[in-house]
Design an enzyme around this catalytic site. Structure first.
Site, short mmCIF file in Angstrom:
data_model
loop_
_atom_site.label_atom_id
_atom_site.label_comp_id
_atom_site.label_asym_id
_atom_site.label_seq_id
_atom_site.Cartn_x
_atom_site.Cartn_y
_atom_site.Cartn_z
N GLU A 1 27.56 -65.91 -51.56
CA GLU A 1 28.20 -66.89 -50.69
C GLU A 1 29.53 -66.33 -50.20
O GLU A 1 30.35 -65.89 -51.00
CB GLU A 1 28.46 -68.15 -51.55
CG GLU A 1 28.62 -69.40 -50.78
CD GLU A 1 27.30 -70.14 -50.54
OE1 GLU A 1 26.21 -69.57 -50.81
OE2 GLU A 1 27.37 -71.27 -50.06
N ARG B 1 21.89 -66.42 -43.69
CA ARG B 1 20.61 -66.94 -44.16
C ARG B 1 19.71 -67.33 -42.99
O ARG B 1 18.51 -67.14 -43.04
CB ARG B 1 20.88 -68.15 -45.06
CG ARG B 1 19.64 -68.85 -45.52
CD ARG B 1 19.99 -69.90 -46.56
NE ARG B 1 18.79 -70.48 -47.08
CZ ARG B 1 18.14 -71.49 -46.51
NH1 ARG B 1 18.58 -72.00 -45.39
NH2 ARG B 1 17.04 -71.97 -47.04
N LYS C 1 28.62 -73.98 -58.06
CA LYS C 1 27.94 -73.94 -56.76
C LYS C 1 29.03 -73.81 -55.69
O LYS C 1 29.77 -74.75 -55.41
CB LYS C 1 27.12 -75.21 -56.55
CG LYS C 1 26.32 -75.16 -55.27
CD LYS C 1 25.27 -76.27 -55.24
CE LYS C 1 24.38 -76.14 -54.04
NZ LYS C 1 25.09 -76.26 -52.77
N CYS D 1 41.58 -100.70 -22.68
CA CYS D 1 41.58 -101.23 -21.31
C CYS D 1 42.01 -102.69 -21.24
O CYS D 1 42.16 -103.25 -20.15
CB CYS D 1 40.19 -101.08 -20.69
SG CYS D 1 38.98 -102.21 -21.40
N CYS E 1 40.41 -105.15 -25.91
CA CYS E 1 40.19 -103.72 -26.16
C CYS E 1 41.52 -102.99 -26.13
O CYS E 1 42.30 -103.15 -25.19
CB CYS E 1 39.24 -103.17 -25.09
SG CYS E 1 39.21 -101.37 -25.07
N ALA F 1 53.17 -51.91 -52.04
CA ALA F 1 53.82 -50.88 -51.21
C ALA F 1 53.16 -49.52 -51.44
O ALA F 1 52.88 -48.78 -50.50
CB ALA F 1 55.30 -50.80 -51.53
N ASP G 1 30.86 -73.65 -52.28
CA ASP G 1 30.63 -74.36 -51.02
C ASP G 1 31.06 -73.45 -49.86
O ASP G 1 32.14 -73.59 -49.31
CB ASP G 1 31.45 -75.65 -51.02
CG ASP G 1 30.97 -76.60 -49.95
OD1 ASP G 1 29.95 -76.29 -49.29
OD2 ASP G 1 31.62 -77.64 -49.76
N LEU H 1 18.04 -74.65 -52.87
CA LEU H 1 17.84 -75.26 -54.19
C LEU H 1 17.54 -76.75 -54.09
O LEU H 1 18.04 -77.44 -53.20
CB LEU H 1 19.12 -75.10 -55.02
CG LEU H 1 19.54 -73.67 -55.33
CD1 LEU H 1 20.95 -73.66 -55.90
CD2 LEU H 1 18.58 -73.05 -56.33
#
Ligand code: IVH
Length: 694
Positions: free
Chosen positions: A190, A151, A130, A427, A424, A46, A132, A95
């Protein structure tokens, strides 16, 4: 009442406002740093909001006083109509991977060999998680954030400065530290979406009836691609910094020193970064990080091991796109157990039936998974998966989660083996399992599931690229029986369009334009769009450049097809089978009659007069290192257009090695074999037709 003359009053107001704006900017930045980067706030939300509002008011009254590093700049600047290209001053490398402990040990041994150090020497490494997310580059000039970029292909990225400005973990100006602030300072890191933010954001999307993102990485990519930074500002994004870029006026002896300066200057760096002595300690650290993986609020897919000493880093250098002094040690895919509630069968473009398990929702590495593919009947039989089973599922990166195994001990009584239906599910037509193939197909040509999927593929970006014709619209067109085959797309009448739900006149005009525009296409896109089994984008390109017309493809025998490099017997059979069927010929003829005009690629004969043809015609070239003026693909195209060949490895038969920056083993090999080596500049000259004295 004291009489004060107006101008003076204004001046002193301005003076006072300036001081206040400065104080508020600095204090707010300090508190934001404590809150977002250090996770250690000392004032309430606040209170922070009150100060922020006060600063906003002052900046509104005295706009000239607003500083570029004011926290009010984070709400997002004006929208853009496209992103500018930025050339990275140093290429952004990626890398190499180590998939297991042996490969990590080999990496350590290799470094010692390259550095001429004895085998028992202990190298010092920095181990980092690493992250992600999406790689970014940030450039500071005299301590002020100036350019933020993606990049891209490593050489050129996109300028996303206004979007990155909205990330509170990216300092708009560098804080004071022990070292003086360098005049030019580029760092790489990243951008990511924290797991909790991702879940909240996806929940909001679902509530609004929008499609949620598959994982935090995609959500990050989507958020950074917003042309209106105000949208990015609403997404819960953050950034970690982990590598130096181009810099002037500062030097670091070790990566550890660099990381300490990053911390002082106000960047966010993962708490897990650690110094390790030798490969053995790295391996211990790997197990620890793997254990902690699920407790982190951000996704990691491995750890990165970097040689600490920058002088040693320089000594070992880089090969093509990755440095030799670092390696990504990937984690195995994430696994969890859950229950199969049901198995559903989907019908794809080729009519292939895919069994999909509906799961009791489970969190796998921060992402809720409720469906997993079971691939085909063979896989179901092999893993003996049944409805009601408790199963182990796994997801790796972006791939669809899959069922790894069923836990037989937990099988409920009465669970029966699962069999794909004989009819199927869409159908009701017959299904067929091709001999020696694991997959089962619906054989009816007018199965709506097949048609919908085939149309979606035909209109998709990499095929005919028909703008505005999305999945929902295709479903409506097929369900209303307006479109039964691909050619019907081009004969939809205005009344047909109007009969669809929520279809405005403007959309109709746009759709008709897109369809019209798509008629002028390339043979490769057209072939890809037809959805011939086993013919992906690349195979379509190969077929287009080898055969150059549909007529030639009708005539092609499997023998001729197989004779082409990169085309094996399965693809050859599939292509031959497609072009020998009368009903397919009829569809293709109908499309041509409607005005579709798939153009063959430019042929080498067309390029008879191309500059520099004489240097490359019939020559074998190898590309290595990082090129700055063009991408490798463009370089390859230029060689192919001049009748040359491009190979992946250097041998005695190589005529030219084109070596970009940081070329490694290929360059050494070319030199040892006496192969002519061209620098990028020499290569460019030859493309222009200029004779060099080599
Ligand atoms: S260093 C020259 N450190 O992984 C070294 N990369 O394939 C440049 N990544 O493109 C990368 N966490 O996007 C480095 N701690 C870390 C990283 C990291 C994630 C990403 C980065 C890079 C990719 C490597």
């Amino acid at each position: 009442m004291t009489e004060v003359s107006e101008p003076k009053n204004q001046a002193s107001d301005l003076e006072q406002a300036k001081k206040e704006v400065e104080r508020l900017t600095e204090e707010l930045n300090e508190h934001a740093h404590r809150y977002y980067v250090l996770d250690a706030p000392i004032i309430s939300d606040a209170e922070y909001d009150r100060m922020h509002r006060k600063l906003e008011e002052l900046e509104l009254l005295f706009p000239s006083l607003a500083r570029p590093d004011s926290p009010t700049q984070r709400v997002g600047g004006p929208p853009l109509d496209h992103f500018e290209k930025v050339k990275h001053r140093l290429p952004m490398l990626s890398l190499a991977n180590a998939m297991n402990k042996e490969e990590l040990i080999e990496f350590d041994k290799r470094l010692k060999r390259q550095l001429d150090l004895p085998e028992n020497e202990i190298l010092e490494y920095i181990v980092e998680p690493k992250i992600d997310g999406i790689a970014i580059s940030l450039t500071y000039e005299e301590g002020t954030f100036m350019v933020g970029a993606t990049r891209g292909d490593g050489v050129n990225g996109e300028d996303i400065t206004s979007n990155l400005r909205t990330l509170e973990t990216i300092p708009l100006s560098l804080r004071k530290g022990e070292r003086p602030i360098p005049p030019i300072f580029e760092v790489r890191g990243e951008a990511y979406m924290p797991k909790d933010g991702f879940e909240a954001f996806n929940r909001k999307l679902l509530d609004n009836g929008d499609k949620p993102f598959a994982n935090p990485r995609n959500a990050t990519a989507g958020s950074l691609k917003q042309l209106d930074p105000k949208n990015t500002a609403k997404r819960p994004l953050a950034a970690f910094i982990y590598a130096p870029g181009y810099m002037e006026g500062v030097e670091f002896a070790t990566h550890w020193d660099f990381l300490q300066s990053l911390r002082e200057w106000g960047f966010s760096i993962p708490a897990f970064n650690q110094k390790c002595q030798g490969a053995e300690e790295v391996l211990l650290r790997y197990d620890e990080i793997l254990d902690k993986r699920n407790t982190l609020n951000y996704e990691i897919d491995g750890m990165v091991v970097k040689l600490n000493d920058y002088a040693l880093q320089e000594k070992v250098g880089a090969i093509s796109k990755s440095p030799r002094w670092a390696i990504a040690f990937k984690f195995p895919p994430q696994q969890e157990t859950t229950k199969i509630l049901d198995i559903d069968v989907q019908v794809g473009r080729t009519g292939k039936l895919t069994p999909v398990a509906h799961l009791e929702p489970v969190l796998v590495g921060g992402v809720t998974v409720s469906r997993a593919t079971l691939h085909n009947q063979d896989e179901i039989d092999k893993k003996d998966v049944r409805i009601g089973d408790t199963v182990l599922i796994q997801r790796a990166g972006d791939v669809i989660p899959e069922v790894v195994m069923s836990i037989k001990e937990k099988r409920p009584e009465g669970a029966v083996p699962f069999l794909l239906p004989e009819a199927c599910p869409v159908c009701g037509g017959e299904t067929e399992r091709v001999k020696d193939e694991a997959d089962t197909y619906c054989t009816s040509i007018d199965c709506p599931a097949k048609i919908k999927a085939a149309l979606q593929h035909f209109v998709s970006r990499k095929a005919m690229n028909i703008d505005g014709l999305g999945k929902k619209l295709i479903e409506q067109l097929v369900d209303a029986e307006i479109v039964k085959h691909i050619p019907d797309l081009y004969t939809i009448t205005d009344d047909d369009w109007r009969s669809l739900e929520r279809m405005g006149e403007k959309s109709i005009v746009n759709l008709k334009n897109s369809l019209d525009k798509s008629k002028d296409t390339t043979l490769a896109r057209f072939l890809f769009g037809l959805g011939i089994r086993h013919v992906g984008e690349r195979t379509a390109q190969i077929l287009a450049s080898e055969f150059r017309s549909l007529d030639a493809l009708y005539e092609a025998t499997t023998f001729e097809l197989e004779a082409i490099n990169d085309i094996g017997p399965i693809v050859a059979y599939s292509v031959h089978h497609f072009f020998s069927q009368e009903k397919n010929k009829a569809v293709l003829q109908a499309l041509l009659d409607l005005g579709l005009n798939p153009a063959p690629p430019q042929s080498i004969e067309d390029n008879e007069d191309l500059a520099g043809r004489e240097f490359f015609d019939g020559k074998t070239c190898v590309l290595t290192g990082t090129l700055t003026e063009m991408t490798r693909d463009q370089a390859k195209q230029q060689i192919l257009m001049r009748g040359g060949k491009v190979s992946g490895s250097v041998s005695k038969k190589t005529d030219f090695l084109i070596a970009g920056a940081a070329a490694g083993s290929k360059l050494a090999k070319a030199e040892s074999l006496g192969v002519t080596v061209l620098t990028e500049a020499q290569f460019q000259e030859m493309l222009k037709g200029n004779q060099l004295s080599l």
